[in-house]
Motif scaffolding. Structure first.
Motif, PDB file in Angstrom:
ATOM      1  N   LEU A 109       0.826  -1.203   0.000  1.00 55.04           N
ATOM      2  CA  LEU A 109       0.000   0.000   0.000  1.00 55.04           C
ATOM      3  C   LEU A 109       0.862   1.255   0.000  1.00 55.04           C
ATOM      4  O   LEU A 109       0.569   2.218  -0.724  1.00 55.04           O
ATOM      5  N   ALA A 110       1.932   1.245   0.783  1.00 44.09           N
ATOM      6  CA  ALA A 110       2.815   2.410   0.829  1.00 44.09           C
ATOM      7  C   ALA A 110       3.436   2.680  -0.540  1.00 44.09           C
ATOM      8  O   ALA A 110       3.503   3.835  -0.993  1.00 44.09           O
ATOM      9  N   ALA A 168      -6.469   0.317  -4.100  1.00 45.81           N
ATOM     10  CA  ALA A 168      -7.808   0.067  -3.553  1.00 45.81           C
ATOM     11  C   ALA A 168      -7.945  -1.382  -3.090  1.00 45.81           C
ATOM     12  O   ALA A 168      -8.542  -1.661  -2.039  1.00 45.81           O
ATOM     13  N   LEU A 169      -7.386  -2.309  -3.859  1.00 46.11           N
ATOM     14  CA  LEU A 169      -7.442  -3.721  -3.482  1.00 46.11           C
ATOM     15  C   LEU A 169      -6.680  -3.957  -2.178  1.00 46.11           C
ATOM     16  O   LEU A 169      -7.127  -4.732  -1.318  1.00 46.11           O
ATOM     17  N   LYS A 195      -9.143  -4.563   5.244  1.00 46.30           N
ATOM     18  CA  LYS A 195     -10.438  -4.299   5.873  1.00 46.30           C
ATOM     19  C   LYS A 195     -10.773  -2.805   5.955  1.00 46.30           C
ATOM     20  O   LYS A 195     -11.606  -2.403   6.767  1.00 46.30           O
ATOM     21  N   LEU A 196     -10.136  -2.002   5.103  1.00 47.40           N
ATOM     22  CA  LEU A 196     -10.439  -0.569   5.048  1.00 47.40           C
ATOM     23  C   LEU A 196     -11.445  -0.360   3.915  1.00 47.40           C
ATOM     24  O   LEU A 196     -11.169   0.286   2.901  1.00 47.40           O
ATOM     25  N   SER A 197     -12.630  -0.938   4.100  1.00 44.40           N
ATOM     26  CA  SER A 197     -13.612  -1.040   3.021  1.00 44.40           C
ATOM     27  C   SER A 197     -14.116   0.309   2.539  1.00 44.40           C
ATOM     28  O   SER A 197     -14.344   0.501   1.342  1.00 44.40           O
ATOM     29  N   ALA A 213     -19.361  -2.757  -6.689  1.00 44.03           N
ATOM     30  CA  ALA A 213     -20.683  -3.385  -6.563  1.00 44.03           C
ATOM     31  C   ALA A 213     -20.672  -4.466  -5.492  1.00 44.03           C
ATOM     32  O   ALA A 213     -21.628  -4.596  -4.714  1.00 44.03           O
ATOM     33  N   ARG A 214     -19.606  -5.241  -5.412  1.00 41.22           N
ATOM     34  CA  ARG A 214     -19.504  -6.280  -4.378  1.00 41.22           C
ATOM     35  C   ARG A 214     -19.538  -5.657  -2.982  1.00 41.22           C
ATOM     36  O   ARG A 214     -20.188  -6.186  -2.069  1.00 41.22           O
ATOM     37  N   LEU A 215     -18.814  -4.553  -2.817  1.00 40.36           N
ATOM     38  CA  LEU A 215     -18.794  -3.904  -1.502  1.00 40.36           C
ATOM     39  C   LEU A 215     -20.147  -3.287  -1.177  1.00 40.36           C
ATOM     40  O   LEU A 215     -20.587  -3.330  -0.016  1.00 40.36           O
TER      41      LEU A 215
END
Length: 279
Positions: free
Chosen positions: A110-111, A131-132, A138-140, A166-168
């Motif tokens: 992520l960094a 984003a993935l 768990k930072l939805s 859409a899944r989220l």
């Protein structure tokens, strides 16, 4: 860079290399371009003629190592190139981020992807996989914001971002928003289309629109008959409608296609359901 841009740059550098075969900078730039084009053999050949200790050579060597599947060596070379401020810093950061994700190191990935997307806001690869990473950590809410924004912008990741968003939204029981997101992207093809239609079908199921859900699942199978989740969904729908024989066939097809070792596959539960229905 877009694929056509990289290919055009590669052709131009090949021409320049023919004119200046002793120019180390041209050799290295051409090697980098071929590496970005996934042409490992040519990239290695040309890199051998350049200064291997330079930051750009290290970056090219890292990309080549990643393409050959040597993640450890690739990460080491890319980190060295980034620390030495390679001229392809953004590409090196993105590649390193993807390698770290493959290793399950989502925090460090992520960094790196943050750095890449900050340096170039148009780097859709860095943005999507950033984003993935957020989602995997768990930072939805943050992931959803990024996916939603990308689904509104034309690009290579538009459909994938829409599917992820859409899944989220479905996880939040917001089926209307999920359908809105899916409805605004150009129709993809192949497996991506199958995935999109399966998520669309699930959203319609939440809204109790069974016919629309069935149509979406059938479209998914038509787009990619080997996409296992679509067979599972249509099989469960048919069983719910008491169309047992056809439902069992679809569930068995799911079991044939799915990797039963995947934790989320639920293969043992589906197998048990099939056994129960066949009694």
């Amino acid at each position: 860079a877009q694929k056509n841009d990289v290919e055009g740059q590669t052709q131009a550098l090949d021409a320049a290399r023919q004119l200046e075969p002793a120019n180390v900078e041209v050799q290295r730039a051409s090697a980098i371009s071929h590496a970005l084009n996934n042409d490992v053999a040519t990239a290695e050949e040309q890199l051998a003629a350049a200064d291997p200790s330079s930051p750009d050579s290290q970056a090219a060597a890292g990309i080549i190592a990643s393409l050959k599947g040597d993640a450890e060596d690739a990460a080491k070379k890319l980190q060295s190139a980034i620390a030495a401020n390679t001229s392809i810093q953004n590409e090196a950061l993105t590649r390193l981020g993807l390698l770290l994700m493959e290793q399950g190191n989502y925090g460090e990935a992520l960094a790196r992807l943050n750095d890449a997307s900050t340096k170039d806001p148009n780097n859709d690869t860095a943005r999507y996989f950033r984003a993935l990473c957020l989602e995997r950590q768990k930072l939805s809410a943050q992931a959803l914001s990024e996916y939603d924004a990308m689904s509104q912008k034309q690009g290579a990741y538009q459909s994938r971002a829409a599917i992820a968003a859409a899944r989220l939204y479905l996880a939040q029981q917001n089926a209307d928003r999920a359908l809105q997101i899916l409805g605004r992207v150009p129709p993809p093809s192949g497996t991506e289309s199958a995935e999109l239609e399966t998520v669309r079908g699930r959203a319609n199921m939440v809204l109790n629109d069974i016919e629309s859900a069935h149509a979406a699942f059938r479209k998914a199978i038509a787009a990619d008959a080997a996409y296992a989740p679509a067979h599972l969904e249509v099989g469960l729908l048919l069983v719910q409608r008491q169309e047992i024989s056809e439902g069992v066939r679809e569930l068995e097809r799911y079991l044939d296609l799915v990797d039963a070792t995947e934790p989320d596959a639920g293969a043992s539960q589906v197998g048990a359901l099939v056994d129960q229905l066949q009694r």
